[in-house]
Design an enzyme around this catalytic site. Structure first.
Site, PDB file in Angstrom:
ATOM      1  N   ASN A  46      -8.374   2.655   1.242  1.00  0.00           N
ATOM      2  CA  ASN A  46      -8.095   2.395   2.706  1.00  0.00           C
ATOM      3  C   ASN A  46      -8.925   1.366   3.261  1.00  0.00           C
ATOM      4  O   ASN A  46      -9.943   1.286   2.888  1.00  0.00           O
ATOM      5  CB  ASN A  46      -8.362   3.652   3.561  1.00  0.00           C
ATOM      6  CG  ASN A  46      -9.679   4.576   3.253  1.00  0.00           C
ATOM      7  OD1 ASN A  46     -10.158   4.520   2.361  1.00  0.00           O
ATOM      8  ND2 ASN A  46      -9.933   5.224   4.354  1.00  0.00           N
ATOM      9  N   ILE A  47      -8.195   0.353   3.948  1.00  0.00           N
ATOM     10  CA  ILE A  47      -8.999  -0.545   4.623  1.00  0.00           C
ATOM     11  C   ILE A  47      -8.894  -0.533   6.131  1.00  0.00           C
ATOM     12  O   ILE A  47      -7.812  -0.542   6.732  1.00  0.00           O
ATOM     13  CB  ILE A  47      -8.480  -1.671   3.941  1.00  0.00           C
ATOM     14  CG1 ILE A  47      -8.568  -2.033   2.565  1.00  0.00           C
ATOM     15  CG2 ILE A  47      -9.325  -2.939   4.846  1.00  0.00           C
ATOM     16  CD1 ILE A  47      -7.839  -3.112   1.905  1.00  0.00           C
ATOM     17  N   GLU A  48      -9.941   0.112   6.945  1.00  0.00           N
ATOM     18  CA  GLU A  48      -9.793   0.125   8.365  1.00  0.00           C
ATOM     19  C   GLU A  48      -9.986  -1.011   9.208  1.00  0.00           C
ATOM     20  O   GLU A  48     -10.554  -1.925   8.788  1.00  0.00           O
ATOM     21  CB  GLU A  48     -10.520   1.217   8.595  1.00  0.00           C
ATOM     22  CG  GLU A  48     -10.591   2.653   8.081  1.00  0.00           C
ATOM     23  CD  GLU A  48     -11.102   3.590   8.567  1.00  0.00           C
ATOM     24  OE1 GLU A  48     -12.176   3.666   9.045  1.00  0.00           O
ATOM     25  OE2 GLU A  48     -10.910   5.046   8.157  1.00  0.00           O
ATOM     26  N   CYS A  57      -3.477   2.401   4.419  1.00  0.00           N
ATOM     27  CA  CYS A  57      -4.099   3.558   3.601  1.00  0.00           C
ATOM     28  C   CYS A  57      -4.058   2.961   2.159  1.00  0.00           C
ATOM     29  O   CYS A  57      -3.388   2.406   1.913  1.00  0.00           O
ATOM     30  CB  CYS A  57      -2.938   4.821   3.583  1.00  0.00           C
ATOM     31  SG  CYS A  57      -2.807   5.671   5.102  1.00  0.00           S
ATOM     32  N   GLU A  59      -2.963   4.233  -0.511  1.00  0.00           N
ATOM     33  CA  GLU A  59      -1.763   4.525  -1.217  1.00  0.00           C
ATOM     34  C   GLU A  59      -0.869   3.232  -1.235  1.00  0.00           C
ATOM     35  O   GLU A  59      -0.160   2.562  -2.038  1.00  0.00           O
ATOM     36  CB  GLU A  59      -0.975   5.482  -0.812  1.00  0.00           C
ATOM     37  CG  GLU A  59      -1.416   6.979  -1.087  1.00  0.00           C
ATOM     38  CD  GLU A  59      -2.412   7.244   0.124  1.00  0.00           C
ATOM     39  OE1 GLU A  59      -3.192   6.688   0.543  1.00  0.00           O
ATOM     40  OE2 GLU A  59      -2.135   8.678   0.451  1.00  0.00           O
ATOM     41  N   CYS A  90       0.119  10.216   3.761  1.00  0.00           N
ATOM     42  CA  CYS A  90       0.537  10.502   5.137  1.00  0.00           C
ATOM     43  C   CYS A  90       2.023  10.260   5.110  1.00  0.00           C
ATOM     44  O   CYS A  90       2.583   9.791   4.030  1.00  0.00           O
ATOM     45  CB  CYS A  90      -0.135   9.588   6.194  1.00  0.00           C
ATOM     46  SG  CYS A  90       0.323   8.018   5.794  1.00  0.00           S
ATOM     47  N   CYS A  93       2.957   6.738   4.136  1.00  0.00           N
ATOM     48  CA  CYS A  93       2.872   6.308   2.735  1.00  0.00           C
ATOM     49  C   CYS A  93       3.966   7.005   1.788  1.00  0.00           C
ATOM     50  O   CYS A  93       4.538   6.556   0.880  1.00  0.00           O
ATOM     51  CB  CYS A  93       1.442   6.738   2.304  1.00  0.00           C
ATOM     52  SG  CYS A  93       0.194   5.876   2.794  1.00  0.00           S
TER      53      CYS A  93
HETATM   54  N1  THU Z   1      -5.718   7.538   4.786  1.00  0.00           N
HETATM   55  C1  THU Z   1      -5.280   6.982   3.402  1.00  0.00           C
HETATM   56  O1  THU Z   1      -5.735   6.199   3.014  1.00  0.00           O
HETATM   57  N2  THU Z   1      -4.306   7.662   2.855  1.00  0.00           N
HETATM   58  C2  THU Z   1      -3.602   8.886   3.328  1.00  0.00           C
HETATM   59  O2  THU Z   1      -2.696   9.213   2.929  1.00  0.00           O
HETATM   60  C3  THU Z   1      -4.244   9.420   4.647  1.00  0.00           C
HETATM   61  C4  THU Z   1      -5.094   8.722   5.452  1.00  0.00           C
HETATM   62  C5  THU Z   1      -6.736   6.929   5.411  1.00  0.00           C
HETATM   63  C6  THU Z   1      -6.455   6.059   6.716  1.00  0.00           C
HETATM   64  C7  THU Z   1      -7.882   6.261   7.282  1.00  0.00           C
HETATM   65  O3  THU Z   1      -8.558   4.914   7.132  1.00  0.00           O
HETATM   66  C8  THU Z   1      -8.535   7.529   7.158  1.00  0.00           C
HETATM   67  O4  THU Z   1      -7.796   7.767   5.919  1.00  0.00           O
HETATM   68  C9  THU Z   1      -8.529   8.306   8.094  1.00  0.00           C
HETATM   69  O5  THU Z   1      -7.038   8.720   8.654  1.00  0.00           O
END
Ligand code: THU
Length: 132
Positions: A46-48, A57, A59, A90, A93
């Site tokens: 995940n890259i915010e 996300c 995935e 989520c 994804c």
């Molecule tokens: N996140 C994912 O990488 N995959 C998911 O299926 C659920 C959420 C990440 C997004 C965000 O950076 C962090 O988790 C919190 O939501």
């Protein structure tokens, strides 16, 4: 040719890549490892972003890396996170998975046990683009 890589091995790859997650806001680090039918494995994290909606996300990161390399046939994707619980993908994804790997599997682990789901089971009746 599909290389035999176990669910456990795929989870280990996802755990190893998790350290590259960029998650300064949620501090929730996610790793993903995607097995392609040709045996190659693509990882994602995940890259915010400070503009939260721009976050991707783990995935989708893995799937988009693979698709941009010309891969479209996927067997399974493993998901791990910094939580001690199972991390389920989520909704967004799941929709992306349904585009490229509706017959594929989602593997999740809490570090002890492994669970496996079919993508079609996680998003029944997914949207698909049909003209007329
Ligand atoms: N996140 C994912 O990488 N995959 C998911 O299926 C659920 C959420 C990440 C997004 C965000 O950076 C962090 O988790 C919190 O939501």
């Amino acid at each position: 040719m599909e290389k035999m890589i176990s669910d456990k091995e795929l989870c280990e790859i996802a755990v190893n890549i998790q350290k590259n997650a960029y998650a300064p806001y949620s501090e929730f680090r996610v790793g993903a490892a995607l097995l392609c039918k040709d045996g190659s494995v693509y990882t994602g994290v995940n890259i915010e972003n400070a503009s939260f909606g721009a976050t991707i996300c783990a995935e989708r990161c893995a799937i988009f890396k693979a698709v941009s390399d010309g891969k479209k046939d996927f067997v399974k994707i493993a998901i791990t996170s910094s939580s001690n619980d199972f991390t389920m993908p989520c909704g967004m994804c799941r929709q992306v998975m349904s585009e490229f790997m509706e017959d594929g599997a989602v593997i999740v682990t809490n570090g002890k046990e492994i669970k496996s789901f079919k993508v079609s089971e996680l998003l029944p009746g997914s949207f698909s683009f049909k003209k007329e």
